[in-house]
Motif scaffolding. Sequence first.
Motif, PDB file in Angstrom:
ATOM      1  N   GLU A  76      39.015  37.182  53.023  1.00  0.00           N
ATOM      2  CA  GLU A  76      37.935  37.406  53.933  1.00  0.00           C
ATOM      3  C   GLU A  76      37.264  35.950  53.435  1.00  0.00           C
ATOM      4  OE1 GLU A  76      35.770  41.059  53.807  1.00  0.00           O
ATOM      5  OE2 GLU A  76      37.620  41.823  53.468  1.00  0.00           O
ATOM      6  N   ALA A  81      33.857  36.772  51.257  1.00  0.00           N
ATOM      7  CA  ALA A  81      34.076  37.264  50.034  1.00  0.00           C
ATOM      8  C   ALA A  81      34.413  36.334  49.115  1.00  0.00           C
ATOM      9  CB  ALA A  81      35.339  38.131  50.053  1.00  0.00           C
ATOM     10  N   THR A 103      36.105  38.533  41.482  1.00  0.00           N
ATOM     11  CA  THR A 103      35.778  38.834  42.829  1.00  0.00           C
ATOM     12  C   THR A 103      37.071  39.187  43.535  1.00  0.00           C
ATOM     13  OG1 THR A 103      33.850  37.357  42.697  1.00  0.00           O
ATOM     14  CG2 THR A 103      34.358  38.174  44.857  1.00  0.00           C
ATOM     15  N   ILE A 155      38.973  39.182  46.949  1.00  0.00           N
ATOM     16  CA  ILE A 155      38.612  38.633  48.284  1.00  0.00           C
ATOM     17  C   ILE A 155      39.618  38.901  49.027  1.00  0.00           C
ATOM     18  CG2 ILE A 155      37.664  36.466  46.903  1.00  0.00           C
ATOM     19  CD1 ILE A 155      40.389  35.159  47.182  1.00  0.00           C
TER      20      ILE A 155
END
Lengths: 322, 322
Positions: free
Chosen positions: B233, B236, B290, B292
């Motif tokens: 994404e 993200a 993170t 993603i």
Amino acid sequence: MTLPPEFALIARHFRPLAGHGALDLSDDAALLDVPPGRQLVLAADAMVEGVHYLPDDPPETIGRKLLRVNLSDLAAMGAAPLGYLMTTVLARGTPDDWIAGFAQGLAEDQRDFGLTVLGGDTAATPGPTCLSLTILGTVQPGAVLRRGGARPGDDVWVSGTIGDGALGLRVLRGELPDDAAGHLAHRYRLPQPRLALGQGIARLARAGMDVSDGLVQDLGHLCRAAGCGAEIEAAAVPLSSAAQKLLGANLALLPTVLGGGDDYELLFAAAPEAQGPLREAASRADVPITRIGRMVSGPPAVSVTGADGQAINLARGGWSHF
Amino acid sequence: MTLPPEFALIARHFRPLAGHGALDLSDDAALLDVPPGRQLVLAADAMVEGVHYLPDDPPETIGRKLLRVNLSDLAAMGAAPLGYLMTTVLARGTPDDWIAGFAQGLAEDQRDFGLTVLGGDTAATPGPTCLSLTILGTVQPGAVLRRGGARPGDDVWVSGTIGDGALGLRVLRGELPDDAAGHLAHRYRLPQPRLALGQGIARLARAGMDVSDGLVQDLGHLCRAAGCGAEIEAAAVPLSSAAQKLLGANLALLPTVLGGGDDYELLFAAAPEAQGPLREAASRADVPITRIGRMVSGPPAVSVTGADGQAINLARGGWSHF
């Protein structure tokens, strides 16, 4: 999703060279087990188009020379080859055929010298092609040949013949006549790393290195590492018949022969009583060795004596009697 | 007997960088004991003036970047640094000051990352400066992070922020406005190899690599190695505030951010249940990570979803909705 040309190039030309530890050149790094009980020996040498090789040298010999000048550093330490990493920064527009030939030369030498590529990088440059290779070898602890350790009274030895590479470069540049067999050009393009000899003499010699920058300059390195001097006899330096012929016709080529570099022979110092075992080791390695002088007390300088017994002065950048 | 300038240069600038195993850069090769019970990890990356760095980049950051892009390959394998070899082929006329700055940068990073130079080579070229570095690291057998091994359903993670390096290059080229703190240019010039994170996640992630050629392209490598696809994404993907600001003003910069390269962050895939341990490892390494996207069944392709939930088409070489 198409990959950039760099990846296709690596897959086509370099992946076939990959062996154990290279992870198929598909990972971020290679993964290698060093044989137990061995020390790692590492060296890196670069070659630039137009500086270390001629732009019209065959790509096969360029790849092989790149590998061999590095293998020669292993030979100088008495080490056995393990593998290598290579970065090829290619002049923009380098034809695919050239890269194929370069890789083909590497493939041949990989077979002959028993090692494979572990990793590397490929990029393009607007300047001349710039090749860099890092070689890995191993040695039994205690059996490594170092530059330091020569002592006054030691014999000074070289392997093979000296001066062919430097004369070969001048032949290829059109400055000297070619020999019928192309021996000199061949020696410039394809040095012969003395791996078996290096391993054979490592425990017999007190100090050693390979001759890459010219015999006299490199012997100067041995002197500085030992804190003493060296005397060599010009007439004792072993020459190929092609070099003898050129030198016989033009004695002014002596500086090229003794100072020109690109020999990749072994230069080493050993106690006089090691002579017998050294000759046996050389015989086993099938490489001739020649005693060319001795280490002497005094400052770290090299003196060269001519056939008339008089010193030859190197300080003027050429060969002239005092 | 005077030595050529090459030897003076090495003695002045590079010998102070030598450590254990380098034999004071005075021998033909380095001699290294690999710590018992460790596997060797090896990678090599080249950097060319005007291609991988800007001619007017400070020499200190060029030296550090050369070391760091290689350290990033160790990080990607979960390895710890051991040492490096370097060949510097310098553009003719490179000022001594430049070389001093380059070596100074290396000295700083050697201290920060705990490694020293083992060997190398120095030469001159009529073309742009061409730098090559081979890095050595070690890893505990079984604790190495590889590119292959991701499975459909795995989460896809990245460390740090993405796109800063590529935006920083465009800032330095004058194509984009500078951020007040110079954050983007700094990130281009001085990537941060995620060594502690790589070692922390090596046993937790199923697959990993570093992002050097652009997030989407590099995720494509993970896909090919795993034989499956990935969906991420766009919203993200973690961005620095400087990158957010530029992107907020100009959405056409998305391809630069997601495809531009020079991130040197870690990209990895892990089972969803690894989330907790991964976050703990990231916290210990003091590096944000993170999630993603995820790996999916299907052909090895990467699809990117926009904020509106629609796929963004990368095939046209830019960012456009279907």
